[in-house]
Scaffold this active site. Structure first.
Site, PDB file in Angstrom:
ATOM      1  CG  HIS A  48      -1.983   1.104   1.068  1.00 47.62           C
ATOM      2  ND1 HIS A  48      -3.163   0.924   0.382  1.00 47.62           N
ATOM      3  CD2 HIS A  48      -1.962   2.391   1.479  1.00 47.62           C
ATOM      4  CE1 HIS A  48      -3.835   2.068   0.396  1.00 47.62           C
ATOM      5  NE2 HIS A  48      -3.145   2.969   1.055  1.00 47.62           N
ATOM      6  CB  ALA A  49       1.135   4.054  -2.411  1.00 44.19           C
ATOM      7  CG  HIS A  92      -2.024  10.788  -2.746  1.00 41.63           C
ATOM      8  ND1 HIS A  92      -3.204  11.391  -2.379  1.00 41.63           N
ATOM      9  CD2 HIS A  92      -1.585  10.130  -1.640  1.00 41.63           C
ATOM     10  CE1 HIS A  92      -3.464  11.097  -1.105  1.00 41.63           C
ATOM     11  NE2 HIS A  92      -2.498  10.336  -0.640  1.00 41.63           N
ATOM     12  CD  GLU A  93       1.613   7.983  -1.297  1.00 35.93           C
ATOM     13  OE1 GLU A  93       2.060   8.489  -0.257  1.00 35.93           O
ATOM     14  OE2 GLU A  93       0.526   7.370  -1.322  1.00 35.93           O
ATOM     15  CG  HIS A 125       1.342  12.393   1.871  1.00 31.65           C
ATOM     16  ND1 HIS A 125       0.385  13.035   2.607  1.00 31.65           N
ATOM     17  CD2 HIS A 125       0.722  11.307   1.328  1.00 31.65           C
ATOM     18  CE1 HIS A 125      -0.766  12.361   2.524  1.00 31.65           C
ATOM     19  NE2 HIS A 125      -0.590  11.308   1.739  1.00 31.65           N
ATOM     20  CD  GLU A 170      -3.918  11.312   3.084  1.00 29.04           C
ATOM     21  OE1 GLU A 170      -3.646  11.024   1.900  1.00 29.04           O
ATOM     22  OE2 GLU A 170      -3.293  10.851   4.050  1.00 29.04           O
ATOM     23  CG  HIS A 225      -6.666   3.299   4.904  1.00 31.20           C
ATOM     24  ND1 HIS A 225      -6.746   2.711   3.659  1.00 31.20           N
ATOM     25  CD2 HIS A 225      -5.891   4.394   4.750  1.00 31.20           C
ATOM     26  CE1 HIS A 225      -6.061   3.429   2.783  1.00 31.20           C
ATOM     27  NE2 HIS A 225      -5.530   4.455   3.417  1.00 31.20           N
ATOM     28  CE1 TYR A 233      -5.924   8.899   2.179  1.00 30.00           C
ATOM     29  CE2 TYR A 233      -7.131   7.576   3.775  1.00 30.00           C
ATOM     30  CZ  TYR A 233      -5.942   7.944   3.182  1.00 30.00           C
ATOM     31  OH  TYR A 233      -4.763   7.376   3.594  1.00 30.00           O
TER      32      TYR A 233
HETATM   33  O1  X8Z Z   1      -4.306   5.371   1.028  1.00 28.24           O
HETATM   34  C1  X8Z Z   1      -4.269   6.217   0.146  1.00 28.24           C
HETATM   35  C2  X8Z Z   1      -2.908   6.742  -0.322  1.00 28.24           C
HETATM   36  C3  X8Z Z   1      -1.895   6.769   0.746  1.00 28.24           C
HETATM   37  S1  X8Z Z   1      -2.212   7.971   1.980  1.00 28.24           S
HETATM   38  C4  X8Z Z   1      -2.396   5.866  -1.432  1.00 28.24           C
HETATM   39  N1  X8Z Z   1      -5.413   6.640  -0.455  1.00 28.24           N
HETATM   40  C5  X8Z Z   1      -6.725   6.133  -0.061  1.00 28.24           C
HETATM   41  C6  X8Z Z   1      -6.917   4.676  -0.460  1.00 28.24           C
HETATM   42  O2  X8Z Z   1      -6.082   4.154  -1.208  1.00 28.24           O
HETATM   43  O3  X8Z Z   1      -7.892   4.066  -0.032  1.00 28.24           O
HETATM   44  C7  X8Z Z   1      -5.503   7.654  -1.488  1.00 28.24           C
HETATM   45  C8  X8Z Z   1      -6.954   7.700  -1.875  1.00 28.24           C
HETATM   46  C9  X8Z Z   1      -7.716   7.000  -0.796  1.00 28.24           C
HETATM   47 ZN    ZN Z   2      -2.046   9.933   1.309  1.00 23.92          ZN
END
Ligand code: X8Z
Ligand code: ZN
Length: 575
Positions: free
Chosen positions: A316-317, A346-347, A350, A374, A474, A484
């Site tokens: 997960h990024a 996105h990254e 941050h 975010e 998450h 988000y």
């Molecule tokens: O988790 C993330 C990022 C890292 S903060 C990749 N996002 C959420 C997800 O993947 O569920 C970005 C959009 C929503």
């Molecule tokens: Zn993020």
């Protein structure tokens, strides 16, 4: 305690927390990039030590004389209790147990694999997600969906105890439960925050319903009305994404005939043999064009851009701020796709934020609120317009404005489709942490929210062992999610304000801040503040406004909304 002692307390607290945070970051980085029992234990231990110190300092700070503190110190004391998304009980055994549970759930999630029938070997999340986005065979789709969601059954073993211990920790700091602690981070009463979220959701809900109704009808023509009923929820495996949280992968299925792909550069990136590092360089060049500095050498040396072949990692990024100074990194299992092109922006958002607030005192080294963090990189992503792609040579020509619907529809499938999912993950967790929903009802409540907010249903029958929230990163890794939802509102508010400031005329979807030092200045003014001021001040620095507003998003999609309403005329909307 005298006021000079109080100031000394704050100073020492910051230096102790900084030291323990760096230790915890390093241990977690090693764990996330090399999952094994040792790195899991070390990372859990470091996290437990940091939490322990935070709880101790927070309790001591309650005894400080309020009048002996400057407003800045008072804000720091308030933030002290809120820096961590997880607070453990002060009992060392329980604290170790809790941090181990979270590490284990994260590891279980990261290493889960499933072998669909006919597959030579078990497939990980990225592989199963590829099936979800590429296959149009409902049976293969359902199997990939169901196979991934089996991971939830494992997470379920640890989840109730995690909830119990996390709540016990939050209560020691005076919060009713962990969800209430999460809602307290927004410079307003927790209940007022929950109302704020509801206000924003009600403003964007009609747009979501229009999109949902349109997509449902298009999918019914592809898969038939038995699978996709004209007025019921959409089966969650048909939307191109494991959680049905973004639908842009099915753009080609739902696009009106003759519309333009506009924003899809996967083919171009692959044809050029673009490497993961080059993907990151594209994004870095965007930030540099705003007058921001290039990334430090250590970023390029220490980041993980590619999935290692010889070990388990958390794919997960994420973006990291290892030493809260300049050791910033990203960790991604990059694929050469449009989607990951956006994720990289996105990254880096941050990382640029982290770098901009690095000169603040430790307790202010954070964004104004977590939605800002975010939103930043996504705001840059909104400036990745067809015209920008032409400028950097990744597209040959931008579709003419008469074909605007294609560009907007693709963007809506990514951003508007996300809104109810962004909302429900923590609405569900808030009820779980408060005890309103007990373990026996976890999954049932999850699906009733999925149906109520997103209008989707599970593709296969769910049984008492299933725990589908655990199939979302998450939830397994204890990362709050409302950020988000807020970010999806804020990024359009930022974008619209920057367009206004630039005197842009014409559709917001064709506005880009690429090369604008003035836009960079505004963004930087917000980022540099970190968490030193209440978030309305930071919002004002970039937008001139002090309230979160959905208007930017609604203006951006206004032409699409009109088009969807026309398309939907005479057809059912909602479930
Ligand atoms: O988790 C993330 C990022 C890292 S903060 C990749 N996002 C959420 C997800 O993947 O569920 C970005 C959009 C929503
Ligand atoms: Zn993020």
């Amino acid at each position: 305690m005298r006021s000079s002692d109080a100031s000394e307390f704050v100073r020492r607290a910051e230096s102790r927390l900084l030291e323990l945070s760096i230790e915890a970051q390093r241990a977690e980085w090693v764990y996330a990039t090399y999952i094994n029992p040792d790195s899991e234990a070390l990372s859990a231990k470091a996290s437990s030590r940091l939490i322990g110190a935070t709880v101790e300092l927070a309790k001591q700070s309650a005894r400080l004389p309020a009048d002996g503190l400057s407003p800045e110190e008072r804000r720091k004391i308030r933030l002290l209790k809120l820096t961590l998304p997880l607070i453990a009980p002060s009992d060392p055994a329980e604290s170790d147990e809790l941090t181990r549970l979270v590490a284990t759930m994260q590891g279980t999630y990261a290493t889960w694999r499933y072998a669909p029938s006919g597959a030579a070997e078990p497939i990980d999340l990225q592989g199963l997600s590829r099936i979800l986005s590429e296959s149009r065979d409902p049976i293969a789709l359902a199997e990939a969906w169901t196979g991934w969601h089996r991971v939830g059954r494992r997470i379920r073993n640890d989840f109730p105890r995690y909830v119990e211990l996390a709540n016990r920790g939050a209560r020691e700091l005076g919060f009713p439960d962990t969800g209430a602690m999460w809602r307290s981070k927004y410079d307003m009463e927790p209940d007022a925050f929950a109302r704020e979220v509801e206000r924003l959701w009600q403003e964007v809900r009609p747009l979501y319903l229009s999109l949902h109704a349109y997509v449902r009808r298009r999918l019914a023509t592809v898969y038939g009305p038995d699978l996709v009923p004209p007025d019921g929820p959409i089966p969650a495996h048909l939307l191109g994404n494991m959680w049905a949280q973004a639908w842009d992968e099915i753009y080609s299925l739902v696009a009106p005939t003759g519309s333009d792909p506009g924003l899809d550069i996967t083919g171009e990136l692959v044809a050029r043999g673009t490497t993961p590092k080059e993907m990151v360089q594209y994004a870095e060049r965007f930030f540099v064009s705003l007058g921001l500095p290039p990334l430090p050498a250590s970023f390029w040396e220490r980041s993980m851009f590619v999935r290692p072949k010889d070990r388990e990692v958390v794919c997960h990024a994420s973006a990291w701020d290892i030493d809260f100074a300049d050791d910033i990194r990203i960790k991604m299992c990059t694929e050469i796709t449009n989607d990951h092109f956006a994720t990289i922006h996105h990254e880096l958002g941050h990382n640029y934020y982290q770098r901009a607030y690095a000169r603040q005192p430790f307790l202010f080294r954070d964004s104004a609120h977590d939605g800002f963090h975010e939103a930043l990189g996504d705001t840059i992503g909104l400036s990745v317009t067809p015209e920008y792609l032409v400028t950097i040579g990744l597209a040959k020509e931008a579709p003419d404005p008469g074909r605007e619907v294609g560009v907007l529809l693709r963007r809506a499938l990514e951003k508007v489709a996300f809104l109810p999912f962004g909302l429900l993950v923590d609405r569900w967790r808030w009820e779980v942490f408060s005890g309103e929903v007990g373990p026996g009802d976890y999954n049932r409540t999850w699906w009733s929210m999925r149906e109520r907010y997103q209008g989707v249903r599970a593709p296969s029958p769910r049984g008492p062992d299933d725990f589908d929230p655990g199939a979302k990163y998450h939830v397994a890794a204890n990362v709050p999610y409302m950020r988000y939802f807020l970010a999806h509102i804020l990024q359009f508010q930022f974008h619209a304000a920057l367009a206004r400031a630039a005197g842009h005329e014409g559709p917001l979807s064709r506005f880009s801040i690429f090369g604008s030092v003035e836009a960079g200045r505004r963004i930087n003014a917000m980022m540099e503040m970190g968490a030193s001021r209440e978030w309305p001040d930071a919002l004002e620095a970039i937008t001139g406004e002090r309230r979160m507003e959905a208007r930017g998003l609604l203006d951006y999609f206004a032409p699409l909304k009109a088009w969807l309403e026309e398309e939907n005329r005479g057809h059912p909307t909602g479930r």
